[in-house]
Design a protein around this motif. Structure first.
Motif, short mmCIF file in Angstrom:
data_model
loop_
_atom_site.label_atom_id
_atom_site.label_comp_id
_atom_site.label_asym_id
_atom_site.label_seq_id
_atom_site.Cartn_x
_atom_site.Cartn_y
_atom_site.Cartn_z
N VAL A 348 0.99 -1.28 -0.05
CA VAL A 348 -0.01 0.21 -0.03
C VAL A 348 1.01 1.10 -0.08
CG1 VAL A 348 -1.48 1.22 1.49
CG2 VAL A 348 -1.87 -1.27 1.02
N GLY A 349 0.81 2.16 -1.02
CA GLY A 349 1.80 3.29 -1.01
C GLY A 349 1.52 4.24 0.15
N VAL A 350 2.63 4.66 0.61
CA VAL A 350 2.53 5.93 1.50
C VAL A 350 2.98 7.08 1.32
CG1 VAL A 350 2.68 4.09 3.33
CG2 VAL A 350 4.75 5.32 2.63
N ARG A 351 3.71 7.26 -0.18
CA ARG A 351 4.41 8.58 -0.47
C ARG A 351 3.36 9.63 -0.78
NH1 ARG A 351 7.89 6.80 -5.12
NH2 ARG A 351 6.03 6.76 -6.32
N GLY A 352 3.49 10.65 -0.07
CA GLY A 352 2.48 11.96 -0.33
C GLY A 352 3.46 13.04 -0.73
N PRO A 353 2.89 14.21 -0.84
CA PRO A 353 3.63 15.35 -1.44
C PRO A 353 4.53 15.86 -0.26
CG PRO A 353 1.23 16.02 -0.99
CD PRO A 353 1.35 14.24 -0.92
#
Ligand SMILES: [Zn+2]
Ligand SMILES: [Zn+2]
Length: 386
Positions: A348-353
């Motif tokens: 599950v992706g956790v990379r945000g701005p």
């Protein structure tokens, strides 16, 4: 399917920050266990088994519809490292940090368990919520299996997720068959004959032999294994000698081997020892070689992946499902349960701005907490999928 389930956003964030601020190392997750047990008590579970495999917990919930026994797993341990990120929920314990994201895994599964306990009638089959200690090395997953985690009730299938900084928040990664690698370890001591650095002919130099061996070992992945089968042989530690003009007696080497196929993996120690033996014979050295089997490859069952696919498409939309995701040369002890029962592991992706850009195991690791909602919806969706 999940539309009717309210997402406990505040609870997810509160749990994750609590776990993040109170990390505990592998097989020492006592307070973490007590916290989880406290939050699950009085929720109506049919059974809560605490202390499974040391500091693990299993909570069983029988649903109102017929269906399989499904185990959902979260790992509990932190890493022995110092957090450097300046966040309000930073680790309160010196030398321990949730840098792999297991804080988020526990928050997701704990919230999912509590929500699902309120909707028992809609659940097909039986759910087993598995909180597992000791993922970062000591194979807590296997300790739980040995302690009966897959029986009473007999588990039919299993699922687990990992938060992943290589993907954007709002995406889910799936891959059929092998997803993560195996992780094994070797130790080697070469014994020559020490002497004066100016008189090498009167010695047997373990440093020159070890140097040859480091490069020779690289020919196993590059010249003995088919390119379609990824293998990594890494010498991570090489130690010998004390000063500039002495040839030492010994050289020692530590390393790790990763592979995606169990068959290939099983063939590596023999190949290594053949090279070690041949080299030592050629160069007049003795050796001691030890090989320690670690975690097997994590192999997904395509039918179980289809369950994850169905749910992921609904949760994040088809365009945000990365399928097939690239292999990841990490290792994961969930592989033990997945060798016993069909299962699926997804990311599950956790990379945000702003957050979630640091890699796992970084001292500044953090996540875009919107990923917790995605993880929650995935776990609840799988639980209700049948
Ligand atoms: Zn980790
Ligand atoms: Zn991890």
């Amino acid at each position: 399917m999940t539309a009717s389930v309210e997402i406990p956003v505040d609870e997810l964030v509160r749990y994750r920050r609590h776990f993040h601020a109170h990390p505990e190392l592998s097989l020492e997750e006592h307070e973490t266990l007590a916290f989880i047990e406290g939050e699950l008590r009085d929720c109506g579970f049919d059974e809560i088994r605490s202390g499974v495999g040391g500091t693990g917990l299993l909570a069983t919930l029988r649903g109102g519809k017929p269906g399989p026994v499904t185990l959902l797993r979260a790992d509990m341990d932190a890493l022995p490292m110092q957090e450097t990120a300046d966040v309000p929920y930073r680790s309160t314990r010196d030398g321990a940090m949730h840098a792999c994201g297991h804080d988020g895994h526990m928050a997701i599964l704990l919230s999912a368990a509590r929500s699902l306990a309120r909707m028992r009638a809609e659940i097909p089959g039986t759910l087993v919520f598995c909180f597992q200690p000791g993922e970062e090395g000591p194979a807590g997953n296997k300790l739980m299996i040995d302690d009966g985690a897959l029986e009473h009730p007999h588990v039919d299938r299993c699922f687990a997720l990992h938060l992943y900084s290589g993907l954007d928040v709002g995406t889910v990664g799936i891959r059929d068959h092998a997803f993560f690698a195996s992780s094994d370890r070797f130790e080697l001591t070469l014994t020559g004959k020490g002497g004066h650095g100016a008189m090498p002919h009167a010695s047997v130099d373990p440093i020159v032999a070890a140097s040859h061996l480091v490069t020779m070992l690289q020919t196993i992945p590059s010249r003995e294994i088919a390119p379609k089968d990824p293998v990594v042989v890494t010498v991570g530690k090489l130690e010998s000698g004390t000063t500039f003009n002495v040839i030492p007696d010994h050289a020692t080497m530590l390393g790790t081997v990763r592979a995606m196929s169990d068959e290939v993996r099983r063939s590596i120690p023999e190949r290594m020892e053949r090279m070690v033996e041949g080299l030592c014979d050629a160069m007049r050295l003795d050796y001691a070689f030890e090989y320690h089997w670690g975690y097997p490859p994590t192999v997904n069952d395509p039918a179980m992946d289809d369950v994850v696919r169905d749910v992921a498409r609904e949760v994040v939309g088809s365009e945000n499902v990365v399928d097939p995701h690239d292999i990841v040369m990490w290792a994961e002890d969930m592989s033990y349960m997945m060798n016993e029962r069909p299962g699926a592991y997804f990311i599950v992706g956790v990379r945000g701005p702003e957050r979630g850009v640091e890699p796992q195991h970084s001292a500044r690791y953090d996540i875009d907490e919107r990923a917790l909602e995605v993880g929650f919806k995935m776990m609840v969706g799988i639980a209700l999928h049948g």
